[in-house]
Scaffold this motif. Structure first.
Motif, PDB file in Angstrom:
ATOM      1  N   TRP A  56       0.833  -1.209   0.000  1.00  0.00           N
ATOM      2  CA  TRP A  56       0.000   0.000   0.000  1.00  0.00           C
ATOM      3  C   TRP A  56       0.868   1.260   0.000  1.00  0.00           C
ATOM      4  CZ3 TRP A  56      -0.074   4.069   3.384  1.00  0.00           C
ATOM      5  CH2 TRP A  56      -1.069   5.023   3.152  1.00  0.00           C
ATOM      6  N   SER A  57       1.901   1.284   0.855  1.00  0.00           N
ATOM      7  CA  SER A  57       2.759   2.468   0.969  1.00  0.00           C
ATOM      8  C   SER A  57       3.453   2.762  -0.357  1.00  0.00           C
ATOM      9  CB  SER A  57       3.800   2.257   2.066  1.00  0.00           C
ATOM     10  OG  SER A  57       3.190   2.035   3.317  1.00  0.00           O
ATOM     11  N   SER A  58       3.979   1.720  -0.982  1.00  0.00           N
ATOM     12  CA  SER A  58       4.679   1.900  -2.250  1.00  0.00           C
ATOM     13  C   SER A  58       3.748   2.458  -3.321  1.00  0.00           C
ATOM     14  CB  SER A  58       5.275   0.567  -2.698  1.00  0.00           C
ATOM     15  OG  SER A  58       5.951   0.711  -3.918  1.00  0.00           O
ATOM     16  N   ARG A  59       2.530   1.912  -3.406  1.00  0.00           N
ATOM     17  CA  ARG A  59       1.575   2.403  -4.406  1.00  0.00           C
ATOM     18  C   ARG A  59       1.103   3.821  -4.101  1.00  0.00           C
ATOM     19  NH1 ARG A  59      -3.001   0.444  -4.294  1.00  0.00           N
ATOM     20  NH2 ARG A  59      -2.874  -0.959  -2.501  1.00  0.00           N
ATOM     21  N   SER A  60       1.105   4.182  -2.808  1.00  0.00           N
ATOM     22  CA  SER A  60       0.595   5.491  -2.404  1.00  0.00           C
ATOM     23  C   SER A  60       1.620   6.607  -2.558  1.00  0.00           C
ATOM     24  CB  SER A  60       0.126   5.436  -0.942  1.00  0.00           C
ATOM     25  OG  SER A  60      -0.906   4.482  -0.791  1.00  0.00           O
ATOM     26  N   LEU A  61       2.897   6.246  -2.646  1.00  0.00           N
ATOM     27  CA  LEU A  61       3.955   7.256  -2.760  1.00  0.00           C
ATOM     28  C   LEU A  61       4.062   7.717  -4.213  1.00  0.00           C
ATOM     29  CD1 LEU A  61       6.524   5.637  -0.335  1.00  0.00           C
ATOM     30  CD2 LEU A  61       5.409   7.855  -0.022  1.00  0.00           C
ATOM     31  N   VAL A  62       3.056   8.434  -4.642  1.00  0.00           N
ATOM     32  CA  VAL A  62       2.926   8.790  -6.062  1.00  0.00           C
ATOM     33  C   VAL A  62       3.932   9.840  -6.503  1.00  0.00           C
ATOM     34  CG1 VAL A  62       0.514   8.109  -6.192  1.00  0.00           C
ATOM     35  CG2 VAL A  62       1.098  10.439  -5.461  1.00  0.00           C
ATOM     36  N   ALA A  91       9.129   3.326   0.948  1.00  0.00           N
ATOM     37  CA  ALA A  91       8.183   2.594   1.790  1.00  0.00           C
ATOM     38  C   ALA A  91       8.923   1.676   2.760  1.00  0.00           C
ATOM     39  CB  ALA A  91       7.233   1.778   0.914  1.00  0.00           C
ATOM     40  N   TRP A  92       9.943   0.998   2.266  1.00  0.00           N
ATOM     41  CA  TRP A  92      10.759   0.106   3.101  1.00  0.00           C
ATOM     42  C   TRP A  92      11.426   0.890   4.231  1.00  0.00           C
ATOM     43  CZ3 TRP A  92      11.084  -5.172   2.669  1.00  0.00           C
ATOM     44  CH2 TRP A  92      12.115  -5.807   3.363  1.00  0.00           C
ATOM     45  N   ALA A  93      11.998   2.055   3.900  1.00  0.00           N
ATOM     46  CA  ALA A  93      12.701   2.868   4.898  1.00  0.00           C
ATOM     47  C   ALA A  93      11.740   3.385   5.967  1.00  0.00           C
ATOM     48  CB  ALA A  93      13.405   4.030   4.217  1.00  0.00           C
ATOM     49  N   LEU A  94      10.552   3.810   5.558  1.00  0.00           N
ATOM     50  CA  LEU A  94       9.586   4.334   6.514  1.00  0.00           C
ATOM     51  C   LEU A  94       9.094   3.244   7.460  1.00  0.00           C
ATOM     52  CD1 LEU A  94       7.492   6.731   4.238  1.00  0.00           C
ATOM     53  CD2 LEU A  94       9.268   7.344   5.886  1.00  0.00           C
ATOM     54  N   LEU A  95       8.864   2.049   6.925  1.00  0.00           N
ATOM     55  CA  LEU A  95       8.395   0.956   7.770  1.00  0.00           C
ATOM     56  C   LEU A  95       9.476   0.532   8.764  1.00  0.00           C
ATOM     57  CD1 LEU A  95       5.706  -0.509   7.958  1.00  0.00           C
ATOM     58  CD2 LEU A  95       6.672  -2.363   6.612  1.00  0.00           C
ATOM     59  N   LYS A  96      10.712   0.450   8.302  1.00  0.00           N
ATOM     60  CA  LYS A  96      11.816   0.127   9.216  1.00  0.00           C
ATOM     61  C   LYS A  96      11.900   1.152  10.332  1.00  0.00           C
ATOM     62  CE  LYS A  96      15.883  -0.685   7.669  1.00  0.00           C
ATOM     63  NZ  LYS A  96      17.109  -0.555   6.845  1.00  0.00           N
ATOM     64  N   PHE A  97      11.730   2.418   9.985  1.00  0.00           N
ATOM     65  CA  PHE A  97      11.836   3.485  10.977  1.00  0.00           C
ATOM     66  C   PHE A  97      10.731   3.381  12.021  1.00  0.00           C
ATOM     67  CE2 PHE A  97      10.333   7.842  12.057  1.00  0.00           C
ATOM     68  CZ  PHE A  97      11.374   8.186  12.911  1.00  0.00           C
ATOM     69  N   TRP A 106      14.825  -8.482   9.738  1.00  0.00           N
ATOM     70  CA  TRP A 106      13.582  -8.693  10.491  1.00  0.00           C
ATOM     71  C   TRP A 106      12.372  -8.452   9.609  1.00  0.00           C
ATOM     72  CZ3 TRP A 106       8.985  -6.649  11.789  1.00  0.00           C
ATOM     73  CH2 TRP A 106       8.301  -7.188  12.879  1.00  0.00           C
ATOM     74  N   LEU A 107      12.449  -7.397   8.806  1.00  0.00           N
ATOM     75  CA  LEU A 107      11.315  -7.064   7.951  1.00  0.00           C
ATOM     76  C   LEU A 107      11.053  -8.169   6.929  1.00  0.00           C
ATOM     77  CD1 LEU A 107       9.581  -4.555   8.203  1.00  0.00           C
ATOM     78  CD2 LEU A 107      10.885  -3.511   6.357  1.00  0.00           C
ATOM     79  N   ILE A 108      12.115  -8.726   6.370  1.00  0.00           N
ATOM     80  CA  ILE A 108      11.969  -9.812   5.398  1.00  0.00           C
ATOM     81  C   ILE A 108      11.370 -11.054   6.063  1.00  0.00           C
ATOM     82  CG2 ILE A 108      13.252 -11.421   3.938  1.00  0.00           C
ATOM     83  CD1 ILE A 108      15.244  -9.086   3.436  1.00  0.00           C
ATOM     84  N   ALA A 109      11.859 -11.354   7.252  1.00  0.00           N
ATOM     85  CA  ALA A 109      11.424 -12.578   7.939  1.00  0.00           C
ATOM     86  C   ALA A 109      10.009 -12.478   8.485  1.00  0.00           C
ATOM     87  CB  ALA A 109      12.399 -12.909   9.068  1.00  0.00           C
ATOM     88  N   ASN A 110       9.494 -11.251   8.650  1.00  0.00           N
ATOM     89  CA  ASN A 110       8.208 -11.062   9.317  1.00  0.00           C
ATOM     90  C   ASN A 110       7.175 -10.367   8.441  1.00  0.00           C
ATOM     91  OD1 ASN A 110       8.592 -11.772  12.438  1.00  0.00           O
ATOM     92  ND2 ASN A 110      10.477 -10.813  11.685  1.00  0.00           N
ATOM     93  N   GLU A 111       7.295 -10.527   7.131  1.00  0.00           N
ATOM     94  CA  GLU A 111       6.387  -9.802   6.245  1.00  0.00           C
ATOM     95  C   GLU A 111       4.933 -10.266   6.375  1.00  0.00           C
ATOM     96  OE1 GLU A 111       7.122 -12.423   2.172  1.00  0.00           O
ATOM     97  OE2 GLU A 111       7.791 -10.349   2.280  1.00  0.00           O
ATOM     98  N   VAL A 167      12.734  11.633   2.809  1.00  0.00           N
ATOM     99  CA  VAL A 167      12.698  10.503   3.736  1.00  0.00           C
ATOM    100  C   VAL A 167      13.703  10.702   4.861  1.00  0.00           C
ATOM    101  CG1 VAL A 167      13.173   8.035   3.977  1.00  0.00           C
ATOM    102  CG2 VAL A 167      11.816   8.850   2.059  1.00  0.00           C
ATOM    103  N   ALA A 168      14.861  11.270   4.536  1.00  0.00           N
ATOM    104  CA  ALA A 168      15.895  11.480   5.557  1.00  0.00           C
ATOM    105  C   ALA A 168      15.401  12.364   6.690  1.00  0.00           C
ATOM    106  CB  ALA A 168      17.133  12.100   4.915  1.00  0.00           C
TER     107      ALA A 168
END
Length: 281
Positions: A12-18, A27-33, A41-46, A71-72
């Motif tokens: 959803w995040s990736s599609r929404s970042l228009v 999207a990956w960076a924001l979720l990790k944060f 962890w993110l890969i193992a717990n998707e 994002v920074a």
């Protein structure tokens, strides 16, 4: 109500970042944060359901990102030279192309047994930290006019144990009278005042003083070049980052200031990104 799984929220995040040029990465960076986890962890717990509070926070960050906030700034983090740096809107976001400047300084520093290095306009301290890591025996002075920027640089220097870097509040060379260095480097502002690139949403969130320098973008570079010889040892080098299309102009400025061995170095995009010259012996 069934909770979204991590994989679904990433999608959803990736599609929404228009408005992002790299929505999957953002999207990956924001979720990790938000979750305070690493890549593994993110890969193992998707398939793990996500807490509603975390989901709400991520949705809010996606909105901020779509408004142009880097994002920074949202994560208060940026990687540079394999170092994690604390950043916020008080400092310019370090760019990958600036690593070309670091490489150029490192190459010239080999000529000196115990190099003294001056970095002008340190911002987050990214360049000084990279140099400190690679040349721990160097004596590095990093200046900035902004006290807010120096506060950020101090955090980063402490995080990476850069004991050989001294921070100093200065407007370019002010307060450095009588001192000499083997190397002077800078990533100064170099965008022209009316450059249309300044309309980019991300740039509108970064400090203008770190971006814009006069009508043609070269005011700061002219000042640094004109004054730097007085602060360089004979045979010392001046190393400057500039825009992808400014190399010939910067080389001309250096040649007119009687620097020798003037040339430019290319970044990873094959653009002439850094120009350097040596004070005659």
């Amino acid at each position: 109500m069934q909770r979204l799984k991590i994989r679904e929220l990433l999608h959803w995040s990736s599609r929404s970042l228009v408005n992002s040029s790299s929505p999957d990465i953002d999207a990956w960076a924001l979720l990790k944060f938000v979750l305070q986890v690493d890549d593994a962890w993110l890969i193992a717990n998707e398939q793990t359901p996500i807490d509603p509070q975390h989901e709400a926070r991520i949705r809010k960050l996606v909105d901020f990102r779509n408004s142009g906030v880097p994002v920074a700034y949202l994560t208060n983090s940026r990687q540079f030279w394999s170092k994690d740096l604390h950043v916020n809107s008080r400092v310019l976001v370090p760019r990958p192309e600036t690593e070309t400047l670091v490489e150029a300084v490192l190459n010239t520093a080999r000529s000196f047994l115990s190099p003294t290095i001056l970095e002008l306009g340190t911002g987050s301290g990214a360049i000084a930290i990279a140099l400190s890591t690679e040349i721990p025996h160097a004596e590095i002075t990093a200046t900035d006019l902004s006290r807010d920027a120096l506060a950020i640089a101090k955090i980063n220097l402490g995080r990476h144990n850069c004991a050989n870097v001294k921070l100093m509040e200065a407007d370019w060379f002010s307060g450095l009278e009588g001192r000499k260095f083997h190397l002077i480097c800078s990533n100064p502002p170099y965008i022209a005042r009316n450059d249309p690139h300044l309309e980019a949403p991300e740039l509108q969130h970064e400090p203008e003083s770190a971006l814009v320098s006069g009508e043609d973008g070269l005011d700061a570079i002219r000042q640094i070049v004109s004054e730097s010889s007085g602060y360089l040892h004979p045979g010392g080098w001046l190393v400057l980052e500039h825009a992808y299309d400014q190399a010939m102009q910067v080389q001309s400025i250096m040649n007119n200031a009687r620097f020798v061995d003037v040339h430019s170095e290319k970044d990873l995009m094959d653009h002439d990104r850094v120009s350097l010259g040596r004070r005659p012996e």
